[in-house]
Structure formats: structure tokens, C-alpha cells
Design a protein around this motif. Structure first.
Motif, PDB file in Angstrom:
ATOM      1  N   ASP A 171      -1.243  -9.737  -4.199  1.00 23.97           N
ATOM      2  CA  ASP A 171      -1.218  -9.136  -2.867  1.00 23.97           C
ATOM      3  C   ASP A 171      -0.279  -9.875  -1.919  1.00 23.97           C
ATOM      4  N   THR A 188       5.573  -2.474   1.085  1.00 22.10           N
ATOM      5  CA  THR A 188       5.047  -1.582   2.116  1.00 22.10           C
ATOM      6  C   THR A 188       4.157  -0.504   1.511  1.00 22.10           C
ATOM      7  N   ALA A 189       4.608   0.120   0.436  1.00 22.84           N
ATOM      8  CA  ALA A 189       3.844   1.202  -0.194  1.00 22.84           C
ATOM      9  C   ALA A 189       2.513   0.705  -0.743  1.00 22.84           C
ATOM     10  N   LYS A 190       2.505  -0.487  -1.313  1.00 18.69           N
ATOM     11  CA  LYS A 190       1.283  -1.032  -1.919  1.00 18.69           C
ATOM     12  C   LYS A 190       0.465  -1.870  -0.940  1.00 18.69           C
ATOM     13  N   LYS A 191       0.950  -1.950   0.309  1.00 19.47           N
ATOM     14  CA  LYS A 191       0.286  -2.753   1.347  1.00 19.47           C
ATOM     15  C   LYS A 191       0.124  -4.211   0.907  1.00 19.47           C
ATOM     16  N   ARG A 192       1.193  -4.723   0.311  1.00 23.03           N
ATOM     17  CA  ARG A 192       1.257  -6.124  -0.101  1.00 23.03           C
ATOM     18  C   ARG A 192       2.021  -6.904   0.963  1.00 23.03           C
ATOM     19  N   LYS A 193       1.916  -8.206   0.902  1.00 25.60           N
ATOM     20  CA  LYS A 193       2.619  -9.080   1.838  1.00 25.60           C
ATOM     21  C   LYS A 193       3.762  -9.767   1.098  1.00 25.60           C
ATOM     22  N   ASN A 230       4.045  -5.958   6.463  1.00 28.65           N
ATOM     23  CA  ASN A 230       4.108  -6.175   5.023  1.00 28.65           C
ATOM     24  C   ASN A 230       5.251  -7.097   4.630  1.00 28.65           C
ATOM     25  N   ARG A 256      12.943  -4.411   8.161  1.00 29.72           N
ATOM     26  CA  ARG A 256      11.499  -4.200   8.009  1.00 29.72           C
ATOM     27  C   ARG A 256      10.642  -5.389   8.403  1.00 29.72           C
ATOM     28  N   TRP A 275       0.435 -10.657  10.686  1.00 26.57           N
ATOM     29  CA  TRP A 275       0.102 -10.598   9.264  1.00 26.57           C
ATOM     30  C   TRP A 275      -0.659  -9.330   8.888  1.00 26.57           C
ATOM     31  N   GLU A 276      -1.639  -8.954   9.668  1.00 23.62           N
ATOM     32  CA  GLU A 276      -2.472  -7.805   9.299  1.00 23.62           C
ATOM     33  C   GLU A 276      -1.774  -6.467   9.494  1.00 23.62           C
ATOM     34  N   VAL A 277      -0.759  -6.410  10.340  1.00 19.82           N
ATOM     35  CA  VAL A 277      -0.091  -5.126  10.605  1.00 19.82           C
ATOM     36  C   VAL A 277       1.237  -4.982   9.877  1.00 19.82           C
TER      37      VAL A 277
END
Length: 181
Positions: free
Chosen positions: A103, A141-146, A42, A162, A38-40
Motif C-alpha cells: 500500500d 491513484t487507481a489502487k489508492k496506494r501511496k 496518492n 500529481r 497523506w490521507e487525501v
């Protein structure tokens, strides 16, 4: 910090009830493996065959992480206000809007739309769904959203390329004991 649980029904955020979601052993293993990435990551996929609890696993992730849940009802509600042939445009707008607002975006049952748009020889815009999915994955990915999708099998190419993918093929005896004991 606790996250407020919300879901999207007909395109609106609503508080969700918070009963604890109890998962079968294989469901729990898949969700636990997803947590490790989860933390690494998107983009994610939780997969399992029909009837094995994809939506239940999605609800467990939602209970833990919060965010927006987008299902086919919200998609159809949004499509009812659009051109009937704007299937791809509608899903793109829905995903982009959700990623701008939250997010965490959880998409249930995308395969129902994918099966119509990718695989029918009579559909005039065959495989155009890949473009909005590419846009959504790139934006997450660009916005670091999940961005999490549930699928019964292989995800469409932009997601597959991805995503961290976790799931299981069938229930084991322990799952059946969980369900029936």
C-alpha cells in the motif's frame, strides 16, 4: 494498528531496525506538511538539496507508515538481470511490482536515474522515463496506494502534475544547532 517496517534490498523485503528517526527542524516541518496530505493524496515528493536529509526524511515516513523502500541499489540489482538498454522498462516493472505488493511505496533518489534518461542528448530514448512514471502514478491513484519519491528539485512531469510536494531549500540556524549541539 502498527505496520511492520520492511524495505527492499536487491528486490527483497526485509525487516528494518526501528530506532526512532530524529529530524532537524526543517526536515520535521516538511514531513509534518506531508502528513497533512497523506490521507487525501496518492503521489508525494519530499525534496531538499543534496546533503539536507532526503533519505532521512524518507526513513522517518517509512518508520511511521511502513511499506517498501526502493533505492538505486534495488534498481541496479534488478537491471543486472535485464537488457542493459531496458532502463525504463526496469523501473516500470520495479514500481508496478512494488505497488501490487504494498500500500506504501517509497522511492529514494529517483533523480539519479532521471538525470541520465531525461537530459543527455546522446541517450537514444530521451524522456521515455516519463511513460513508466505516468504508469506508476496512475496505478498508485487507481489502487489508492501511496507512492513517495525523494528528489533534490523539480520532479519529472508525471510526478509533478500529481504529487503533493513538500521540502525546503536550506538549513536554518536551528537545523545547524540540532546537528552540532
Amino acid at each position: 494498528m502498527a505496520r511492520k517496517n520492511t524495505s527492499v534490498v536487491a528486490g527483497r523485503r526485509r525487516p528494518s531496525p526501528s530506532p526512532a528517526i530524529i529530524l532537524s527542524p526543517n526536515q520535521k516541518k516538511a514531513v509534518d506538511r506531508l502528513r497533512r496530505h497523506w490521507e487525501v493524496g496518492n503521489v508525494f515528493v519530499l525534496w531538499a538539496a543534496h546533503g539536507l536529509g532526503r533519505t532521512t526524511m524518507l526513513r522517518a515516513v517509512h518508520e511511521e507508515r511502513g511499506g517498501l523502500v526502493l533505492g538505486m541499489q534495488a534498481y541496479l540489482d534488478r537491471l543486472s538481470h535485464a537488457d542493459p538498454m531496458a532502463l525504463e522498462e526496469t523501473i516500470q516493472a520495479m514500481l508496478v511490482d512494488a505497488l501490487e505488493k504494498s500500500d506504501v511505496v517509497l522511492v529514494d533518489d529517483l533523480h539519479l536515474l532521471n538525470e541520465v534518461l531525461c537530459c543527455s542528448h546522446y541517450y537514444p530514448k530521451k524522456n521515455l522515463l516519463l511513460a513508466p512514471l505516468e504508469v506508476a502514478c496512475a496505478l498508485a491513484t487507481a489502487k489508492k496506494r501511496k507512492l513517495l519519491f525523494t528528489m533534490p528539485g523539480t520532479a519529472p512531469r508525471p510526478i509533478y502534475a500529481r504529487a503533493h510536494q513538500e521540502g525546503f531549500k536550506r538549513f536554518d540556524p536551528a537545523d545547524f544547532r540540532f546537528l552540532f549541539d
